[in-house]
Design an enzyme around this catalytic site. Structure first.
Site, short mmCIF file in Angstrom:
data_model
loop_
_atom_site.label_atom_id
_atom_site.label_comp_id
_atom_site.label_asym_id
_atom_site.label_seq_id
_atom_site.Cartn_x
_atom_site.Cartn_y
_atom_site.Cartn_z
N LYS A 179 0.84 -1.22 0.00
CA LYS A 179 0.00 0.00 0.00
C LYS A 179 0.86 1.26 0.00
O LYS A 179 0.80 2.11 0.90
CB LYS A 179 -0.93 0.02 1.21
CG LYS A 179 -1.92 -1.14 1.24
CD LYS A 179 -2.92 -0.99 2.35
CE LYS A 179 -3.83 -2.18 2.48
NZ LYS A 179 -3.16 -3.37 3.06
N ARG B 104 -15.63 -13.13 4.37
CA ARG B 104 -15.90 -13.88 5.60
C ARG B 104 -16.80 -15.08 5.29
O ARG B 104 -17.99 -14.90 4.97
CB ARG B 104 -16.59 -12.98 6.64
CG ARG B 104 -15.65 -11.94 7.26
CD ARG B 104 -14.56 -12.63 8.07
NE ARG B 104 -13.62 -11.70 8.69
CZ ARG B 104 -12.44 -11.36 8.17
NH1 ARG B 104 -12.05 -11.83 6.99
NH2 ARG B 104 -11.63 -10.57 8.84
N ASP C 120 3.30 8.07 -1.52
CA ASP C 120 4.37 9.04 -1.29
C ASP C 120 4.36 10.00 -2.47
O ASP C 120 3.45 9.93 -3.32
CB ASP C 120 5.72 8.28 -1.19
CG ASP C 120 6.74 9.02 -0.32
OD1 ASP C 120 6.86 10.25 -0.47
OD2 ASP C 120 7.42 8.37 0.48
#
Ligand SMILES: O=c1ccn([C@@H]2O[C@H](COP(=O)(O)O)[C@@H](O)[C@H]2O)c(=O)[nH]1
Length: 236
Positions: free
Chosen positions: A68, A182, A71
């Protein structure tokens, strides 16, 4: 690769969110042939896990490097250029225009695919608002997907809840990779935008990322195989 060309087994990506290379290796050994695609994120990468990318690739496994990045564009470009040499299949960056532009430049013509994280699956409307955003989850996901597509990003990380709408926007040119998965009955934890494996595949997700439901199971291999069975059934 079009969605139809993705091997059903490769659609499950197990997140190796483990504290050490030894712990990760023990899980990989336990999962054996049942898992072909692994994700390495902060926890393992900063615990000496980066060399595992090449090791897994040499053994024929695919690796999603979930760093991730975010910058200034030049730093992202240089970082991604270095990462192209590690042997990963996917790398994440946050979906900010300068960041995505730098990542696409750094990836160049290499085989590394850049995924842009739209809105983290642990965020809901209230969390976005608290972080200072005006847009709601679906509007922000949509806006970022459009920017990502224009900038030449290869795929998006989103919740399965957004997959149906994103497909209409980006077609099949971009991979849709969904954490927030899930299996029925498993603990939600900090995830807020979730679906079961079969519902996510039916919605149109290309890849499902699953961490704790596999890692914390008494029998991780049995859980991974049950998810594969759900995926296969949902694909028909
Ligand atoms: O929006 C995002 C982006 C990345 N993740 C990552 O996926 C796994 C999910 O793990 P679970 O244990 O199945 O919740 C984890 O490594 C996250 O960093 C995400 O969840 N959401």
């Amino acid at each position: 690769m079009t969605p139809a060309e993705i091997a059903p087994k490769d659609r499950l990506i197990v997140a190796l969110d483990l504290p050490s290379v030894d712990a990760a290796q023990a899980t990989i050994n336990r999962l054996g042939d049942s898992v072909t695609f692994y994700k390495i994120g902060y926890r393992l990468a900063y615990a000496g896990g980066l060399p595992l990318v090449g090791k897994l690739a040499d053994k024929g496994k695919k690796v999603f490097l979930d760093l991730k990045l975010h910058d200034i564009g030049n730093t992202v470009m240089q970082g991604v250029e270095s990462i192209t040499r590690l042997g990963a299949t996917f790398l994440t960056v946050h979906a900010y225009p300068q960041t995505m532009k730098g990542a696409v430049e750094g990836r160049g013509n290499s085989s590394l695919k850049i995924l842009a994280v739209t809105v983290l699956t642990s965020y809901n409307e209230d969390d976005l608002h608290a972080a200072g955003y005006r847009l709601g989850v679906s509007e922000l996901v949509e806006a970022r997907a459009q920017q990502a597509q224009v900038l030449g990003i290869d795929g998006l990380v989103c919740s399965p809840e957004e997959v149906g709408n994103l497909r209409k926007i980006v077609g099949h040119q971009m991979s849709l990779v969904t954490p927030g998965i899930r299996p029925a009955g498993s603990a939600t934890g900090d995830q807020k935008r979730i679906m079961t494996p079969s519902r996510a595949i039916t919605a149109g997700a290309d890849y499902l990322v699953v961490g704790r439901p596999v890692l914390e199971a008494a029998d991780p291999k049995a859980v991974a195989e049950a998810i594969h069975a759900e995926i296969a059934q949902a694909l028909g």
